[in-house]
Design a protein around this motif. Sequence first.
Motif, PDB file in Angstrom:
ATOM      1  N   ARG A 129      51.950  50.352  45.349  1.00  0.00           N
ATOM      2  CA  ARG A 129      52.675  51.545  46.063  1.00  0.00           C
ATOM      3  C   ARG A 129      52.789  52.848  45.067  1.00  0.00           C
ATOM      4  NH1 ARG A 129      56.608  48.999  47.443  1.00  0.00           N
ATOM      5  NH2 ARG A 129      58.054  49.482  45.840  1.00  0.00           N
ATOM      6  N   GLU A 130      53.240  52.549  43.787  1.00  0.00           N
ATOM      7  CA  GLU A 130      53.493  53.414  42.804  1.00  0.00           C
ATOM      8  C   GLU A 130      52.264  54.229  42.114  1.00  0.00           C
ATOM      9  OE1 GLU A 130      57.773  52.085  41.539  1.00  0.00           O
ATOM     10  OE2 GLU A 130      56.257  51.898  40.193  1.00  0.00           O
ATOM     11  N   HIS A 131      51.193  53.488  42.087  1.00  0.00           N
ATOM     12  CA  HIS A 131      50.000  53.859  41.063  1.00  0.00           C
ATOM     13  C   HIS A 131      48.721  53.686  41.999  1.00  0.00           C
ATOM     14  CE1 HIS A 131      52.747  53.563  37.458  1.00  0.00           C
ATOM     15  NE2 HIS A 131      52.966  52.323  37.924  1.00  0.00           N
ATOM     16  N   LEU A 132      48.674  53.065  43.128  1.00  0.00           N
ATOM     17  CA  LEU A 132      47.476  53.233  43.756  1.00  0.00           C
ATOM     18  C   LEU A 132      47.290  54.003  45.042  1.00  0.00           C
ATOM     19  CD1 LEU A 132      46.512  49.404  42.869  1.00  0.00           C
ATOM     20  CD2 LEU A 132      45.777  51.470  41.765  1.00  0.00           C
ATOM     21  N   ASN A 133      46.213  54.288  45.562  1.00  0.00           N
ATOM     22  CA  ASN A 133      46.237  54.943  46.930  1.00  0.00           C
ATOM     23  C   ASN A 133      46.162  53.505  48.007  1.00  0.00           C
ATOM     24  OD1 ASN A 133      43.478  54.318  48.102  1.00  0.00           O
ATOM     25  ND2 ASN A 133      42.830  55.525  46.471  1.00  0.00           N
ATOM     26  N   GLU A 134      46.398  54.034  49.228  1.00  0.00           N
ATOM     27  CA  GLU A 134      46.597  53.106  50.404  1.00  0.00           C
ATOM     28  C   GLU A 134      45.507  52.139  50.293  1.00  0.00           C
ATOM     29  OE1 GLU A 134      49.789  55.997  52.850  1.00  0.00           O
ATOM     30  OE2 GLU A 134      47.507  55.631  53.730  1.00  0.00           O
ATOM     31  N   ILE A 135      44.375  52.708  50.307  1.00  0.00           N
ATOM     32  CA  ILE A 135      42.859  52.090  50.573  1.00  0.00           C
ATOM     33  C   ILE A 135      42.873  51.017  49.349  1.00  0.00           C
ATOM     34  CG2 ILE A 135      40.462  52.048  50.699  1.00  0.00           C
ATOM     35  CD1 ILE A 135      40.835  55.332  51.233  1.00  0.00           C
ATOM     36  N   GLU A 136      43.432  50.834  48.144  1.00  0.00           N
ATOM     37  CA  GLU A 136      43.321  49.940  47.276  1.00  0.00           C
ATOM     38  C   GLU A 136      44.519  49.037  47.244  1.00  0.00           C
ATOM     39  OE1 GLU A 136      41.669  53.543  44.418  1.00  0.00           O
ATOM     40  OE2 GLU A 136      43.516  53.137  44.189  1.00  0.00           O
ATOM     41  N   ILE A 137      45.363  49.080  48.327  1.00  0.00           N
ATOM     42  CA  ILE A 137      46.475  48.090  48.108  1.00  0.00           C
ATOM     43  C   ILE A 137      45.863  46.870  48.685  1.00  0.00           C
ATOM     44  CG2 ILE A 137      48.489  47.378  49.432  1.00  0.00           C
ATOM     45  CD1 ILE A 137      49.212  50.405  49.414  1.00  0.00           C
ATOM     46  N   ILE A 138      46.292  45.591  48.166  1.00  0.00           N
ATOM     47  CA  ILE A 138      45.939  44.211  48.502  1.00  0.00           C
ATOM     48  C   ILE A 138      47.066  43.795  49.419  1.00  0.00           C
ATOM     49  CG2 ILE A 138      45.415  41.959  47.806  1.00  0.00           C
ATOM     50  CD1 ILE A 138      43.776  43.261  45.594  1.00  0.00           C
ATOM     51  N   PRO A 139      47.205  43.514  50.570  1.00  0.00           N
ATOM     52  CA  PRO A 139      48.397  43.456  51.440  1.00  0.00           C
ATOM     53  C   PRO A 139      48.735  41.879  51.176  1.00  0.00           C
ATOM     54  CG  PRO A 139      46.540  43.523  52.935  1.00  0.00           C
ATOM     55  CD  PRO A 139      46.101  43.889  51.699  1.00  0.00           C
ATOM     56  N   ASP A 140      47.748  40.914  50.998  1.00  0.00           N
ATOM     57  CA  ASP A 140      47.873  39.410  50.907  1.00  0.00           C
ATOM     58  C   ASP A 140      47.346  38.868  49.723  1.00  0.00           C
ATOM     59  OD1 ASP A 140      47.714  36.617  53.195  1.00  0.00           O
ATOM     60  OD2 ASP A 140      49.198  37.369  51.680  1.00  0.00           O
ATOM     61  N   PRO A 141      47.980  38.985  48.616  1.00  0.00           N
ATOM     62  CA  PRO A 141      47.104  38.656  47.387  1.00  0.00           C
ATOM     63  C   PRO A 141      47.410  37.122  47.389  1.00  0.00           C
ATOM     64  CG  PRO A 141      49.489  39.666  46.843  1.00  0.00           C
ATOM     65  CD  PRO A 141      49.072  39.950  48.091  1.00  0.00           C
ATOM     66  N   VAL A 142      46.174  36.474  46.934  1.00  0.00           N
ATOM     67  CA  VAL A 142      46.249  35.066  46.774  1.00  0.00           C
ATOM     68  C   VAL A 142      46.528  34.748  45.494  1.00  0.00           C
ATOM     69  CG1 VAL A 142      44.731  33.043  46.832  1.00  0.00           C
ATOM     70  CG2 VAL A 142      44.386  34.790  48.723  1.00  0.00           C
ATOM     71  N   LEU A 143      47.663  33.893  45.012  1.00  0.00           N
ATOM     72  CA  LEU A 143      48.205  33.412  43.679  1.00  0.00           C
ATOM     73  C   LEU A 143      47.538  32.187  43.420  1.00  0.00           C
ATOM     74  CD1 LEU A 143      49.664  36.132  43.878  1.00  0.00           C
ATOM     75  CD2 LEU A 143      51.640  34.991  42.935  1.00  0.00           C
ATOM     76  N   ILE A 144      46.782  32.224  42.356  1.00  0.00           N
ATOM     77  CA  ILE A 144      46.535  30.850  41.820  1.00  0.00           C
ATOM     78  C   ILE A 144      47.147  30.531  40.337  1.00  0.00           C
ATOM     79  CG2 ILE A 144      44.300  29.752  41.193  1.00  0.00           C
ATOM     80  CD1 ILE A 144      44.285  30.471  44.013  1.00  0.00           C
ATOM     81  N   PRO A 145      47.347  29.483  40.201  1.00  0.00           N
ATOM     82  CA  PRO A 145      48.248  28.906  38.777  1.00  0.00           C
ATOM     83  C   PRO A 145      47.027  28.900  37.725  1.00  0.00           C
ATOM     84  CG  PRO A 145      48.148  27.130  40.156  1.00  0.00           C
ATOM     85  CD  PRO A 145      47.704  28.308  41.131  1.00  0.00           C
ATOM     86  N   TYR A 146      47.077  29.297  36.460  1.00  0.00           N
ATOM     87  CA  TYR A 146      46.309  29.402  35.396  1.00  0.00           C
ATOM     88  C   TYR A 146      45.813  27.884  34.902  1.00  0.00           C
ATOM     89  CZ  TYR A 146      43.980  29.548  30.785  1.00  0.00           C
ATOM     90  OH  TYR A 146      43.345  29.756  29.884  1.00  0.00           O
ATOM     91  N   SER A 147      44.575  27.614  34.777  1.00  0.00           N
ATOM     92  CA  SER A 147      44.272  26.565  34.124  1.00  0.00           C
ATOM     93  C   SER A 147      42.803  26.619  33.546  1.00  0.00           C
ATOM     94  CB  SER A 147      44.101  25.371  35.017  1.00  0.00           C
ATOM     95  OG  SER A 147      42.863  25.654  36.016  1.00  0.00           O
ATOM     96  N   PRO A 148      42.451  25.983  32.510  1.00  0.00           N
ATOM     97  CA  PRO A 148      40.846  26.408  31.875  1.00  0.00           C
ATOM     98  C   PRO A 148      39.829  25.905  33.199  1.00  0.00           C
ATOM     99  CG  PRO A 148      42.467  25.366  30.572  1.00  0.00           C
ATOM    100  CD  PRO A 148      43.288  24.971  31.580  1.00  0.00           C
ATOM    101  N   GLU A 149      40.188  25.053  33.948  1.00  0.00           N
ATOM    102  CA  GLU A 149      39.208  24.663  34.930  1.00  0.00           C
ATOM    103  C   GLU A 149      39.022  25.932  35.804  1.00  0.00           C
ATOM    104  OE1 GLU A 149      41.770  22.944  34.386  1.00  0.00           O
ATOM    105  OE2 GLU A 149      40.785  21.354  33.068  1.00  0.00           O
TER     106      GLU A 149
END
Length: 522
Positions: A473-493
């Motif tokens: 909201r503060e740094h990007l334009n509206e087109i670049e917003i990701i409304p539903d980000p998928v969060l994945i826990p870090y692992s080497p795999e």
Amino acid sequence: MNILNEILTQADKNPHAVAIIQLQKTADNGYFQQSISCTYQTLIQEAQQLTAHLDTLSEKGAQIGVVMGNTPEWVLADIALLLAERVEVPVPLAFSGEQAAFLLHNCQTVLTDAMGAKRLAQWQADGLLLSASPLGVELGKMPPHAHPVRYQPKSGMQDAIIKVLHTSGTTSQPKGVRIRRHGLDALVAALWQCARPDDYQRYLNLVPLSLLIEQVTALYMPLTSGGTVIMPPADLPPLGSPGVTAVERLSLIRQTRPSAMTLTPALVEALAERARQHGNGPNLLQALFGRETVPLLAAGGAPVSAELLHQLDAQGIPVYQGYGLSENSSVAAWNSRGANRIGTVRKPLAHVEVKIAEDGELCLRSSSLFAGYSSEDPSSCAIDQSGWLHTGDLATQDQDGFISIIGRKKTMIITANGRNISPEWLESAYRSVPGVVQAIVYGDKQQFLSGIFIVNDMAQAHAIRRAIATYAREHLNEIEIIPDPVLIPYSPEVMARLFTVTGRPRRNDVPSFLAQYETVTV
């Protein structure tokens, strides 16, 4: 053809014909044609007044910013800038303040409508330093000038840069594509070879006028043929805005009865689904378009499923898919009546030559090529010594000359609403959000962007999502917003599956990874 001369000729022939209609919402959210109705005579007279004001603020060839919504004022500003021989620099309202500053830094004046003035004030409140002089434009209320310009059609006009259109590059700063007068004239003349004189009598404008293709199809095609530009209510966000889906515009299409539209892929999909639901029932065209005959429907911006196009065609609704890029002043190839081969983008327009390079890259040469970039970027297209533009797109051409676009050499995302977005710099930007280790942005043919975010601590998932939204909201334009980000826990795999050893995303592996991940987590 000279676009400006043709528009002036139409104004002389039919001064009281309606050039622009802007709709207004009724209390029950219907639409009616009562908001603004502007004749050709009024449009040209006020454009001449505005031209005279521009002469007092800048010299010929100066860059003039246009910060406006999809309103009649945009049309007025565009015509006035052609008359005044100034360089139009459109600034999308969805841009961030930083991006707007980059576009406006060489502008001597900034033209605004009510929406644009409000957005400009927001950018300034966020730190935009504006050296240019803002000038508010309101159709029907342009202050008279003591010496209005009385422009007469000219038999010949020197070629010159008339627009600087900005498209996404590999950095947060958009690159500027310099459009030539003679190039735009050649393009519109070639498009008229594929259309009938009455096709653009009622053109419905649904996407931002900051896009060059919409300036061509929503302004120049109707106005050079005496047609009318129909605009939705000013406060109705155009397609491609966050949260706006194509299906929401189907009722507007039916009520306005357009004779022509340029569709985003998402809108083609929405029309196909509505037609499927209608089935074999009577009055399909009335149900979709509010008229007995099918409008001229062009599609571009991103590929459309051949299956959907075949479905619509079988129901008597041909959609003519095309291909283009700003570096060619937009359209380079376009299917049309009598020459529509679904799955292709047809043969090149009459003024365009094409060839397929040894690596499959589509190259083209034409009289509508741009005049270079105002700001270079690694994603810039190159023109070789023989005048061939290397598009970065992969294509094939059959023995009849029909072109099929099969992919891109570059990683540029093209959304279902026809917006070009470079993922690399956006991924870099999102990696600056606290808690985010890595990111992969995707969304080709989707209405809105998606993204995978690798995070160290899933216990902080809620806070990280909030931080991602705040950053966007503060740094990007509206087109670049990701409304539903998928969060994945870090692992080497996970890192090995999604990234190379040098940290480059394995983009082709994203769909299969997500399918397996969702299966495991459900």
